[in-house]
Design a protein around this motif. Structure first.
Motif, PDB file in Angstrom:
ATOM      1  N   ARG A 108       0.842  -1.183   0.000  1.00 36.41           N
ATOM      2  CA  ARG A 108       0.000   0.000   0.000  1.00 36.41           C
ATOM      3  C   ARG A 108       0.882   1.239   0.000  1.00 36.41           C
ATOM      4  NH1 ARG A 108      -3.865  -0.657   4.994  1.00 36.41           N
ATOM      5  NH2 ARG A 108      -4.612   1.350   4.248  1.00 36.41           N
ATOM      6  N   ASP A 109       0.293   2.366  -0.352  1.00 38.72           N
ATOM      7  CA  ASP A 109       1.071   3.596  -0.446  1.00 38.72           C
ATOM      8  C   ASP A 109       1.733   3.929   0.892  1.00 38.72           C
ATOM      9  OD1 ASP A 109       0.189   3.700  -3.033  1.00 38.72           O
ATOM     10  OD2 ASP A 109      -1.398   5.159  -2.651  1.00 38.72           O
ATOM     11  N   HIS A 165      -0.893   0.314  -4.517  1.00 38.39           N
ATOM     12  CA  HIS A 165      -2.261  -0.137  -4.774  1.00 38.39           C
ATOM     13  C   HIS A 165      -2.673   0.210  -6.199  1.00 38.39           C
ATOM     14  CE1 HIS A 165      -6.519  -0.655  -4.617  1.00 38.39           C
ATOM     15  NE2 HIS A 165      -6.773   0.640  -4.628  1.00 38.39           N
ATOM     16  N   LYS A 166      -3.170  -0.772  -6.930  1.00 39.82           N
ATOM     17  CA  LYS A 166      -3.640  -0.585  -8.296  1.00 39.82           C
ATOM     18  C   LYS A 166      -5.011  -1.225  -8.465  1.00 39.82           C
ATOM     19  CE  LYS A 166       0.001   1.588  -9.720  1.00 39.82           C
ATOM     20  NZ  LYS A 166      -0.076   3.014 -10.116  1.00 39.82           N
ATOM     21  N   CYS A 183      -3.437  -7.103  -8.634  1.00 40.57           N
ATOM     22  CA  CYS A 183      -3.752  -5.773  -9.151  1.00 40.57           C
ATOM     23  C   CYS A 183      -4.234  -5.826 -10.596  1.00 40.57           C
ATOM     24  CB  CYS A 183      -2.531  -4.867  -9.046  1.00 40.57           C
ATOM     25  SG  CYS A 183      -1.081  -5.475  -9.911  1.00 40.57           S
ATOM     26  N   HIS A 193     -10.035   7.109  -9.243  1.00 39.00           N
ATOM     27  CA  HIS A 193      -9.088   5.992  -9.273  1.00 39.00           C
ATOM     28  C   HIS A 193      -7.910   6.267 -10.201  1.00 39.00           C
ATOM     29  CE1 HIS A 193     -12.266   3.663  -7.282  1.00 39.00           C
ATOM     30  NE2 HIS A 193     -13.089   4.153  -8.184  1.00 39.00           N
ATOM     31  N   HIS A 241      -4.381   5.173  -9.638  1.00 42.77           N
ATOM     32  CA  HIS A 241      -4.188   3.756  -9.331  1.00 42.77           C
ATOM     33  C   HIS A 241      -4.556   2.834 -10.488  1.00 42.77           C
ATOM     34  CE1 HIS A 241      -3.461   4.846  -5.173  1.00 42.77           C
ATOM     35  NE2 HIS A 241      -4.573   5.543  -5.169  1.00 42.77           N
ATOM     36  N   ASP A 278       3.202  -1.381 -14.145  1.00 45.46           N
ATOM     37  CA  ASP A 278       2.629  -0.108 -13.702  1.00 45.46           C
ATOM     38  C   ASP A 278       3.090   1.052 -14.583  1.00 45.46           C
ATOM     39  OD1 ASP A 278       1.381  -1.494 -11.699  1.00 45.46           O
ATOM     40  OD2 ASP A 278       2.782  -0.897 -10.124  1.00 45.46           O
TER      41      ASP A 278
END
Length: 745
Positions: free
Chosen positions: A523-524, A545-546, A576, A685, A688, A729
């Protein structure tokens, strides 16, 4: 007015029966009274009534439908019109958060329930300080109202002072035994204000704490909080009482000290239920707390809470709030590391700086077969550098990866192509290669720290594979349950590569201190904490988090549903890359509802040949709660449709609202129309967004998805199988980790 008079007359008749029960409770009357209250609420509480119309009629109090607690935030769950409810209590919440409402025609029964429950504790009437605002300053707070009821009627002289410190407590204690009331957060603030000051309350004193830390960013274990009572106030744990209650209730349960269950008065019943079945669990088993409060005459009798508990013979042992709502994706299960980093826990895994002293065998403490990895005597910088032969490493890695379907097709050629695409030349790690008028060479980090997530093995395997492709030594923090696929992968590597992988379920401080680069999943908040703990300036690849989605632009024959079911089912939707929602561009031949029904069939077929894994109580409750909330909202006219297996194996929800809700995972998919305001729906969102599955695959659909911020676009059915050379990502996976040496001679 006659209608309102009739409602009030019926309410007061039921209220009178409850008043009697508070002081002269008869067990044999509870069932009949509960069913009569339910019948009244079903007639007069419109949102509740519409939901009940979809359910069987209860025959006992245990069968009365329990309203999901969150519905108090969406609906006015009252038996009276607004003009007949002069008192409204609001649930706590952070700024901007919707708050639940509990409406009262009067507070006579509410206050009587508080006092009757308190009297059962047989506590002395002592002078008291309440670490809270006076009730008239916060009239919408049920807790402060409760304190106001207790002040004077259940205590001696009472003072409200939310900023009280050691001086005020010392003055109170000088008169003899006393009581201190407050929330857990208020007591924590008190102890911080006191600092090193100590006030020893006289023998016979007690403290009363309630509430939690919601919205404060603070959270400490109950035992740790109670230790502070002893340190700062001289109160042992047995002198500290805890109240369990909520705005949505009219009654409370209590416990004293540590390790004891909460007990409720006989007019408040607590069931600990299995979220998979909805049935009460056996004694000493865990489940979700469901409450039946006959003092809640004017709202709803039964409430399904979000609290986990253990059923005990004389009550329930509270485990805490269900944590199911944490962000999903590659961050899941990596976040246990946050605790380790904050406490800088050292493990027994060898310190990198001791590897030079003598031969070692590092045994990876994982859940799979233990893999002894011989380590030769080495320099202080770690193992000796590998022979510069990227092609040989690529061949060995491709061979080891060949039996892992989650990695897709891995070939030596593809791995060398990855090196060439990111570093400019397939041999850039081995030697100086030409680059314009100069020559340049990439230098890999000696030691890469990988903090891994266990929910999907592919991400862990890919990051280790890349670290080995670079020729680095890889120190891998595994989740507490381990990752068996990683064990197997390492066991299939040649010795020269296997000894460059070190596995541990703990995170030694030495690993943090000696890392030359890091790849972090979490998590961030976790990633921010890890960044602060790592050496400054080292390259870091962070995967926080994605969230992923799919878009069906056109599919009148539903050819994509099997692939969509696979994407939403494989790895039990924990990664994710798992789609939370599928958006359908509707036309005369295709609607979101029709696609959802075909998807539900495909999910059922997938479940038959690949059953979902076992769920924790929290995970099962997340699914059950979402289903019940969806059914409640749908019964009240919201554009929702629930399609689900009899158990919690799979869930499909047709959702035509403007909001995108994150899936709780474990094969729960929303199907929504692709609306004109799609960009606005995605906006919350945006930071993410990860993968977008599309059907059909063509340039126009690809460009549409790319324009909305997704970093990876693929065919529906392939969302969970990214190739090893993908830009994870949206960023390179090798280039950020290396440094460069240029030669201009």
């Amino acid at each position: 007015m006659s209608k309102h008079t009739d409602i009030l007359d019926e309410y007061h008749a039921l209220e009178a029966r409850v008043f009697v029960s508070l002081h002269d409770f008869l067990e044999e009357e509870f069932d009949a009274l509960a069913l009569d209250i339910h019948a009244f609420q079903r007639r007069q509480n419109a949102p509740f009534a519409r939901w009940c119309d979809t359910l069987p009629e209860p025959k006992t109090w245990r069968e009365v439908p329990a309203v999901p607690q969150a519905m108090f935030k969406r609906f006015r769950l009252s038996c009276f019109p607004a003009k007949l409810t002069p008192v409204t209590f609001l649930t706590s919440g952070t700024t901007g958060e919707t708050r639940g409402e509990h409406h009262f025609a009067d507070t006579a029964l509410y206050e009587s329930s508080i006092l009757a429950g308190w009297q059962r504790l047989r506590l002395p009437r002592l002078p008291a300080v309440f670490l809270a605002q006076p009730p008239d300053e916060v009239p919408d707070s049920s807790l402060t109202h409760m304190f106001g009821v207790l002040a004077g009627r259940a205590t001696g002289r009472a003072v409200f002072d939310m900023r009280a410190g050691a001086g005020a407590l010392r003055k109170l204690a000088a008169r003899g035994p006393c009581a201190v009331f407050g929330t857990a957060l208020a007591f924590l603030a008190l102890f911080e204000r006191m600092g090193t000051e100590r006030v020893r309350l006289p023998r016979g004193s007690f403290a009363f704490e309630t509430g939690g830390y919601k919205g404060s960013g603070r959270d400490i274990a109950k035992a740790e909080l109670y230790a502070k009572f002893l340190t700062h106030l001289g109160l042992r744990a047995d002198s500290v009482w805890n109240e369990y209650g909520m705005t949505e209730l009219s009654s409370q349960a209590y416990t004293r000290g540590l390790g004891r269950p909460h007990t409720a008065p006989p007019w408040l019943r607590a069931l600990v239920v299995n979220p998979e079945t909805g049935m009460e669990v056996p004694p000493d088993s865990s489940g979700v707390l469901r409450l039946f409060d006959i003092a809640n005459v004017g709202s709803v009798l039964a409430i399904q809470t979000a609290d986990l508990a253990v059923r005990r013979a004389d009550g329930f042992e509270l485990l805490g709030r269900d944590p199911a709502a944490v962000p999903r994706g590659c961050s899941r299960r990596a976040d246990e590391i946050l605790r380790d980093v904050k406490r800088t826990i050292l493990s027994s895994v060898p310190d990198l700086r001791t590897l030079a002293t003598a031969p070692h065998t590092i045994t990876a403490p994982t859940s799979a077969t233990q893999i002894p990895v011989p380590v030769r005597p080495a320099m202080r910088t770690g193992l000796p550098a590998l022979r510069p032969d990227t092609a040989a490493r690529a061949r060995a890695l491709a061979k080891a990866a060949a039996t892992f379907p989650s990695l897709g097709k891995v070939t030596a050629r593809a791995l060398l192509a990855l090196v060439a695409s990111e570093l400019g030349h397939a041999a850039a790690l081995d030697r100086f290669v030409p680059q314009g008028r100069r020559h340049t060479r990439a230098v890999a980090p000696h030691r890469i720290l990988h903090v891994l997530s266990g929910n999907t093995p592919a991400a862990a395997l890919q990051t280790i594979l890349r670290g080995l492709l670079l020729g680095s030594e890889n120190f891998c923090k595994l989740p507490s349950a381990g990752i068996p696929e990683v064990d197997t992968f390492v066991s299939r590597l040649p010795r020269a590569l296997a000894e460059r992988v070190h596995l541990s379920r703990e995170l030694p401080q030495a690993w943090l201190d000696a890392a030359d680069a890091a790849v972090l999943f979490g998590r961030d908040e976790t990633i921010a904490t890890l960044r602060a703990a790592l050496p400054p300036g080292i390259p870091i690849l962070a995967h926080g988090h994605k969230i992923s989605f799919a878009i069906v632009f056109d599919d009148p024959k539903f050819r994509s549903v099997n692939g969509a079911a696979r994407d939403g089912s494989i790895f039990d939707q924990q990664g994710c890359l798992s789609p939370h929602a599928i958006f359908v561009r509707e036309n005369d031949a295709l609607t979101a509802g029709a696609y959802a029904r075909m998807l539900a069939r495909a999910m059922a077929r997938f479940e038959k040949h690949t059953p979902r894994g076992a769920l924790t109580i929290s995970e099962a409750n997340g699914i059950r709660t979402l289903r019940e909330e969806t059914a409640f909202r749908a019964a009240n006219g919201e554009p929702l449709e629930l399609l689900a297996s009899p158990d919690t194996a799979w869930t499909v929800i047709v959702d035509r609202t403007a909001q995108i809700l994150p899936s709780p995972g474990n094969r729960v998919i929303f199907v929504k129309p692709l609306a004109r305001d799609f960009s606005a729906m995605l906006a919350p969102h945006g930071a993410h967004l990860s993968t977008c599955g599309i059907a059909p695959v063509n340039a126009a659909n690809r460009d549409f998805a790319a324009a909305h911020g997704f970093s990876r676009i693929c065919a529906i059915g392939k969302m969970q199988q990214p190739p090893p050379d993908w830009h994870h990502d949206g960023q390179p996976v090798l280039a950020p980790l290396v440094r460069w040496v240029d030669c201009e001679a």
